[in-house]
Design a protein around this motif. Structure first.
Motif, mmCIF file in Angstrom:
data_model
loop_
_atom_site.group_PDB
_atom_site.id
_atom_site.type_symbol
_atom_site.label_atom_id
_atom_site.label_comp_id
_atom_site.label_asym_id
_atom_site.label_seq_id
_atom_site.Cartn_x
_atom_site.Cartn_y
_atom_site.Cartn_z
ATOM 1 N N PRO A 194 0.836 -1.213 0.000
ATOM 2 C CA PRO A 194 0.000 0.000 0.000
ATOM 3 C C PRO A 194 0.867 1.257 0.000
ATOM 4 O O PRO A 194 1.669 1.471 0.903
ATOM 5 N N LEU A 195 0.694 2.087 -1.038
ATOM 6 C CA LEU A 195 1.508 3.281 -1.199
ATOM 7 C C LEU A 195 0.660 4.470 -1.626
ATOM 8 O O LEU A 195 -0.348 4.311 -2.315
ATOM 9 N N LYS A 196 1.124 5.646 -1.222
ATOM 10 C CA LYS A 196 0.606 6.895 -1.775
ATOM 11 C C LYS A 196 1.703 7.471 -2.651
ATOM 12 O O LYS A 196 2.858 7.571 -2.224
ATOM 13 N N VAL A 197 1.340 7.857 -3.864
ATOM 14 C CA VAL A 197 2.323 8.352 -4.814
ATOM 15 C C VAL A 197 1.907 9.733 -5.309
ATOM 16 O O VAL A 197 0.770 9.925 -5.767
ATOM 17 N N LYS A 198 2.831 10.677 -5.207
ATOM 18 C CA LYS A 198 2.610 12.023 -5.751
ATOM 19 C C LYS A 198 3.641 12.299 -6.836
ATOM 20 O O LYS A 198 4.825 11.997 -6.667
ATOM 21 N N LEU A 199 3.175 12.876 -7.938
ATOM 22 C CA LEU A 199 4.063 13.294 -9.017
ATOM 23 C C LEU A 199 3.908 14.789 -9.221
ATOM 24 O O LEU A 199 2.790 15.271 -9.475
ATOM 25 N N ASP A 200 5.004 15.499 -9.078
ATOM 26 C CA ASP A 200 5.007 16.963 -9.204
ATOM 27 C C ASP A 200 3.912 17.603 -8.352
ATOM 28 O O ASP A 200 3.215 18.533 -8.773
ATOM 29 N N GLY A 201 3.762 17.067 -7.130
ATOM 30 C CA GLY A 201 2.833 17.630 -6.157
ATOM 31 C C GLY A 201 1.408 17.128 -6.252
ATOM 32 O O GLY A 201 0.579 17.436 -5.378
ATOM 33 N N LYS A 202 1.082 16.338 -7.260
ATOM 34 C CA LYS A 202 -0.286 15.841 -7.439
ATOM 35 C C LYS A 202 -0.358 14.354 -7.103
ATOM 36 O O LYS A 202 0.414 13.557 -7.640
ATOM 37 N N GLU A 203 -1.296 13.987 -6.221
ATOM 38 C CA GLU A 203 -1.446 12.577 -5.859
ATOM 39 C C GLU A 203 -2.087 11.822 -7.015
ATOM 40 O O GLU A 203 -3.195 12.153 -7.469
ATOM 41 N N ILE A 204 -1.377 10.793 -7.476
ATOM 42 C CA ILE A 204 -1.891 10.014 -8.611
ATOM 43 C C ILE A 204 -2.236 8.583 -8.218
ATOM 44 O O ILE A 204 -2.809 7.827 -9.011
ATOM 45 N N TRP A 205 -1.871 8.197 -6.980
ATOM 46 C CA TRP A 205 -2.143 6.809 -6.575
ATOM 47 C C TRP A 205 -2.269 6.712 -5.067
ATOM 48 O O TRP A 205 -1.476 7.301 -4.328
ATOM 49 N N ASP A 206 -3.245 5.958 -4.609
ATOM 50 C CA ASP A 206 -3.416 5.630 -3.188
ATOM 51 C C ASP A 206 -3.995 4.231 -3.123
ATOM 52 O O ASP A 206 -5.205 4.027 -3.230
#
Length: 293
Positions: free
Chosen positions: A173-185
């Motif tokens: 389980p991960l939270k992923v942000k790209l360039d400040g925007k959350e794209i995955w939880d």
């Protein structure tokens, strides 16, 4: 110009040591130094020491781990990196010279061109090729354990590790942000942040990655059941995994990864553990010598 050769004596079963006599012959008219590493992290110390005193063309004679250490030693200097691949994987060299052959490779490097390439900062370290979380990081971790068993030799460690890891995989389980925007939880099977194209002995996990575009290619593989995993594995070998609906490719300058628990990270073949990663692409950060065509 001054030349420094940092040789890892254990990479590729000592193959790097075989270059020493050739180096002495080819560079006998030049100012050069040869240093043989004695422990993990030693290449960082050597590269940092020399590049702080003067500008060198520094040859990393070893595998991807040796290259990674030299990169961390020359960051912020005007020294140049040259790669003589003598490890077992030699993945980054496949990005800059897909058809490389070890025979006469040193001669191709002497006539090579110097260019500026990106690196990626990950927390307080740097990497040149790929950092990944999930399935592959666990495979590398488990393979290390199998290699310590007396009856397990060579590639058998990786075969056993793949079987153990895949059948025991539950997703992270991960939270992923790209360039400040959350794209995955949610849960992921694999997450690779790449500057280069290849890892794992030639697998093109990010086949369209470029080392000088100021961006990281991000390959996210959604958590999948065993059937989908077994369907995906052959596609990874042929770089067709990007066509699967479970695989999503992004590009970003900054990547943030946060886990519910501590997870393993594979950074150019080195396994570390963390519960939070902050990565930032550093554009055109180091000088790299590209082999002559």
């Amino acid at each position: 110009m001054k030349y420094l050769f940092i040789v890892n004596p254990v990479a590729g079963k000592g193959e790097g040591l075989n270059y020493i006599q050739e180096i002495k012959k080819l560079f006998k008219e030049e100012e050069y130094y040869i240093e043989v590493t004695k422990r993990k992290g030693h290449a960082i110390e050597i590269a940092k020491k020399y590049s702080s005193e003067s500008d060198y063309i520094i040859y990393a004679v070893g595998g991807d781990g040796t290259v990674n250490e030299v990169v961390n030693g020359i960051v912020g200097s005007d020294s140049s990196l040259v790669i003589i691949p003598t490890g077992s994987g030699n993945d980054f060299i496949r990005t800059i010279d897909p058809n490389y052959k070890k025979k006469d490779f040193l001669h191709k490097l002497i006539g090579g061109n110097t260019t500026l390439v990106d690196i990626i900062k990950i927390n307080e370290k740097y990497f040149l090729n790929i950092a990944s979380v999930g399935l592959d990081a666990d495979i590398v971790y488990n393979a290390i354990a199998f290699k310590k068993m007396k009856l397990v030799k060579g590639d058998m460690a990786y075969i056993f590790s793949v079987a153990k890891t895949i059948f025991g995989k539950k997703g992270i389980p991960l939270k992923v942000k790209l360039d400040g925007k959350e794209i995955w939880d949610g849960k992921v099977l694999l997450l690779a942040i790449a500057n280069g194209k290849c890892y794992g002995g030639g697998i093109k996990i990010t086949p369209n990655a470029e080392i000088d575009d100021g961006l990281a290619d991000v390959c996210l593989v959604e958590n999948s059941n065993l059937l989908k995993i077994f369907r995906l594995l052959p596609k990874l070998a042929t770089a067709k995994h990007t066509e699967s609906k479970e695989v999503i490719i992004y590009r970003a300058k900054q990547i943030e990864i946060e886990g519910e628990n501590i997870f393993r990270v594979n950074i150019d073949g080195e396994i570390v553990e963390s519960d939070r990663l902050i990565m930032q692409v550093i554009p055109k950060a180091i000088k790299l010598v590209i082999p002559e065509n």
